[in-house]
Design an enzyme around this catalytic site. Structure first.
Site, PDB file in Angstrom:
ATOM      1  N   ASN A  68      -3.545   2.867  20.190  1.00  0.00           N
ATOM      2  CA  ASN A  68      -4.461   1.728  20.316  1.00  0.00           C
ATOM      3  C   ASN A  68      -4.467   1.126  21.712  1.00  0.00           C
ATOM      4  O   ASN A  68      -5.509   0.675  22.197  1.00  0.00           O
ATOM      5  CB  ASN A  68      -4.105   0.660  19.288  1.00  0.00           C
ATOM      6  CG  ASN A  68      -4.149   1.171  17.862  1.00  0.00           C
ATOM      7  OD1 ASN A  68      -3.292   0.820  17.048  1.00  0.00           O
ATOM      8  ND2 ASN A  68      -5.117   2.014  17.540  1.00  0.00           N
ATOM      9  N   ILE A 128       7.289  -1.959  11.946  1.00  0.00           N
ATOM     10  CA  ILE A 128       7.962  -0.678  12.155  1.00  0.00           C
ATOM     11  C   ILE A 128       8.417  -0.180  10.790  1.00  0.00           C
ATOM     12  O   ILE A 128       9.154  -0.880  10.078  1.00  0.00           O
ATOM     13  CB  ILE A 128       9.184  -0.825  13.079  1.00  0.00           C
ATOM     14  CG1 ILE A 128       8.784  -1.430  14.433  1.00  0.00           C
ATOM     15  CG2 ILE A 128       9.861   0.527  13.286  1.00  0.00           C
ATOM     16  CD1 ILE A 128       9.981  -1.857  15.276  1.00  0.00           C
ATOM     17  N   TYR A 129       7.990   1.009  10.414  1.00  0.00           N
ATOM     18  CA  TYR A 129       8.422   1.573   9.141  1.00  0.00           C
ATOM     19  C   TYR A 129       9.892   1.966   9.204  1.00  0.00           C
ATOM     20  O   TYR A 129      10.392   2.391  10.257  1.00  0.00           O
ATOM     21  CB  TYR A 129       7.573   2.797   8.789  1.00  0.00           C
ATOM     22  CG  TYR A 129       6.213   2.451   8.244  1.00  0.00           C
ATOM     23  CD1 TYR A 129       6.042   2.172   6.888  1.00  0.00           C
ATOM     24  CD2 TYR A 129       5.100   2.386   9.072  1.00  0.00           C
ATOM     25  CE1 TYR A 129       4.802   1.840   6.368  1.00  0.00           C
ATOM     26  CE2 TYR A 129       3.846   2.060   8.567  1.00  0.00           C
ATOM     27  CZ  TYR A 129       3.706   1.791   7.216  1.00  0.00           C
ATOM     28  OH  TYR A 129       2.473   1.463   6.715  1.00  0.00           O
ATOM     29  N   ARG A 173      -5.662  -6.270  13.361  1.00  0.00           N
ATOM     30  CA  ARG A 173      -5.064  -6.998  12.243  1.00  0.00           C
ATOM     31  C   ARG A 173      -3.698  -6.433  11.867  1.00  0.00           C
ATOM     32  O   ARG A 173      -2.837  -7.145  11.342  1.00  0.00           O
ATOM     33  CB  ARG A 173      -5.973  -6.944  11.015  1.00  0.00           C
ATOM     34  CG  ARG A 173      -6.072  -5.568  10.384  1.00  0.00           C
ATOM     35  CD  ARG A 173      -6.672  -5.561   9.001  1.00  0.00           C
ATOM     36  NE  ARG A 173      -6.730  -4.206   8.477  1.00  0.00           N
ATOM     37  CZ  ARG A 173      -5.774  -3.632   7.753  1.00  0.00           C
ATOM     38  NH1 ARG A 173      -4.667  -4.304   7.466  1.00  0.00           N
ATOM     39  NH2 ARG A 173      -5.899  -2.393   7.327  1.00  0.00           N
ATOM     40  N   SER A 174      -3.473  -5.127  12.145  1.00  0.00           N
ATOM     41  CA  SER A 174      -2.253  -4.473  11.693  1.00  0.00           C
ATOM     42  C   SER A 174      -1.956  -3.301  12.606  1.00  0.00           C
ATOM     43  O   SER A 174      -2.872  -2.549  12.972  1.00  0.00           O
ATOM     44  CB  SER A 174      -2.433  -3.985  10.248  1.00  0.00           C
ATOM     45  OG  SER A 174      -1.336  -3.213   9.818  1.00  0.00           O
ATOM     46  N   ARG A 177       0.820  -1.218   0.000  1.00  0.00           N
ATOM     47  CA  ARG A 177       0.000   0.000   0.000  1.00  0.00           C
ATOM     48  C   ARG A 177       0.852   1.264   0.000  1.00  0.00           C
ATOM     49  O   ARG A 177       0.560   2.219  -0.707  1.00  0.00           O
ATOM     50  CB  ARG A 177      -0.929   0.009   1.226  1.00  0.00           C
ATOM     51  CG  ARG A 177      -1.880   1.204   1.267  1.00  0.00           C
ATOM     52  CD  ARG A 177      -2.864   1.083   2.418  1.00  0.00           C
ATOM     53  NE  ARG A 177      -2.206   1.175   3.708  1.00  0.00           N
ATOM     54  CZ  ARG A 177      -1.963   2.327   4.348  1.00  0.00           C
ATOM     55  NH1 ARG A 177      -2.332   3.472   3.804  1.00  0.00           N
ATOM     56  NH2 ARG A 177      -1.366   2.332   5.523  1.00  0.00           N
ATOM     57  N   CYS A 229      -8.020  -1.265  11.261  1.00  0.00           N
ATOM     58  CA  CYS A 229      -6.870  -1.967  11.845  1.00  0.00           C
ATOM     59  C   CYS A 229      -7.263  -2.572  13.184  1.00  0.00           C
ATOM     60  O   CYS A 229      -7.223  -3.780  13.365  1.00  0.00           O
ATOM     61  CB  CYS A 229      -5.695  -1.009  11.995  1.00  0.00           C
ATOM     62  SG  CYS A 229      -5.075  -0.377  10.418  1.00  0.00           S
ATOM     63  N   ASP A 267       1.096  -0.136  13.417  1.00  0.00           N
ATOM     64  CA  ASP A 267       2.340   0.601  13.290  1.00  0.00           C
ATOM     65  C   ASP A 267       2.882   0.752  14.711  1.00  0.00           C
ATOM     66  O   ASP A 267       2.366   1.527  15.518  1.00  0.00           O
ATOM     67  CB  ASP A 267       2.033   1.966  12.664  1.00  0.00           C
ATOM     68  CG  ASP A 267       3.250   2.860  12.533  1.00  0.00           C
ATOM     69  OD1 ASP A 267       4.269   2.602  13.202  1.00  0.00           O
ATOM     70  OD2 ASP A 267       3.183   3.844  11.767  1.00  0.00           O
TER      71      ASP A 267
END
Length: 251
Positions: free
Chosen positions: A203, A234-235, A192-193, A34, A172, A195
């Site tokens: 969250n 982790i980006y 589900r996902s 994405r 998410c 960051d």
């Protein structure tokens, strides 16, 4: 009441930091379809937030915008589907999704500036039924909780694949299930996902806030909020910040 067998005696932040370190050290670097960005990714994490003594999983090793996190959750449960509505509550967390995502900007179902489509609480409060009508999952579930009725199905879900094409973003933190045991309310939330460097901090607080708020409204004692994470990542642009954060000790 029984405590989950893998219940950690540590605070929410200590659990978070341990999980963050695991993803940082053991995760695999993959390209996200994405965003086109590299994400260090792991799967399968469970955190427990003990709300029985007013415990709250706020992260102190970085900024935690708890007002925005809670305001966002309030917007979900009001069924908001516009970034402007969230801004009115004091959170700009949906501005980018509503007005800066190329796929959504090109989506023929988008109604214009700030429109988010069928996202999160809007889905739950307008759930399509087999006969062409809609039902309000939030209202139905909370009505049972207020009467202290537990039918083992007190689940509010935002996950409806049938409307993904009409949404700016798939949910998410997608599902919340309440359980009542001996006058105490517990919550199990599925994500589900996440960051790990940004969204996860929001969250954690949102799960605990939801449990404590609903328990208060229902006249029940708050118990344990169990937070299940499927895909944790982790980006790459956050690697340096995460490395620094992991050197800090919680307050």
């Amino acid at each position: 009441m029984s405590i989950p067998f893998n219940m950690s005696p540590k605070s929410g932040e200590h659990q978070y930091l341990a999980f963050l370190e695991y993803v940082y050290n053991e995760g695999k670097d993959i390209v996200n379809d994405r965003t086109g960005e590299i994400c260090r990714t792991a799967t399968g994490g469970t955190l427990h937030y003990d709300c029985r003594r007013n415990g709250f999983p706020m992260v102190t090793t970085r900024k935690a915008y708890y007002r925005k996190a809670i305001n966002e959750m309030c917007g979900y449960f009001q069924g908001f589907n516009s970034a402007a509505q969230f801004r009115q509550l004091g959170t700009d967390t949906w501005d980018a999704n509503g007005n800066g995502t190329p796929a959504w900007l090109a989506n023929r179902h988008r109604k214009g500036t700030d429109d988010l489509g069928h996202v999160y609480g809007y889905v739950a409060r307008n759930w399509p039924t087999f006969d062409g009508q809609v039902m309000d999952l939030v209202k139905d579930v909370l009505a049972k909780v207020m009467k202290h009725e537990d039918d083992r199905g007190l689940t509010i879900t935002f996950w409806n694949p049938g409307v993904f094409s009409r949404a700016a973003l798939r949910p998410c933190l997608r599902q919340h299930t309440f359980t009542i045991i001996d006058g105490m309310l517990h919550l199990t939330s599925e994500q589900r996902s996440t960051d790990m460097a940004l969204g996860m901090v929001f969250n954690m607080m949102q799960c605990a806030w939801l449990l404590m708020t609903v328990a208060h409204l229902a006249g029940l004692k708050p118990g344990i909020a169990t937070h299940n994470i499927i895909n944790a990542h982790i980006y790459e642009k956050h690697f340096e910040g995460v490395s620094e954060q992991l050197t800090r000790s919680p307050f």
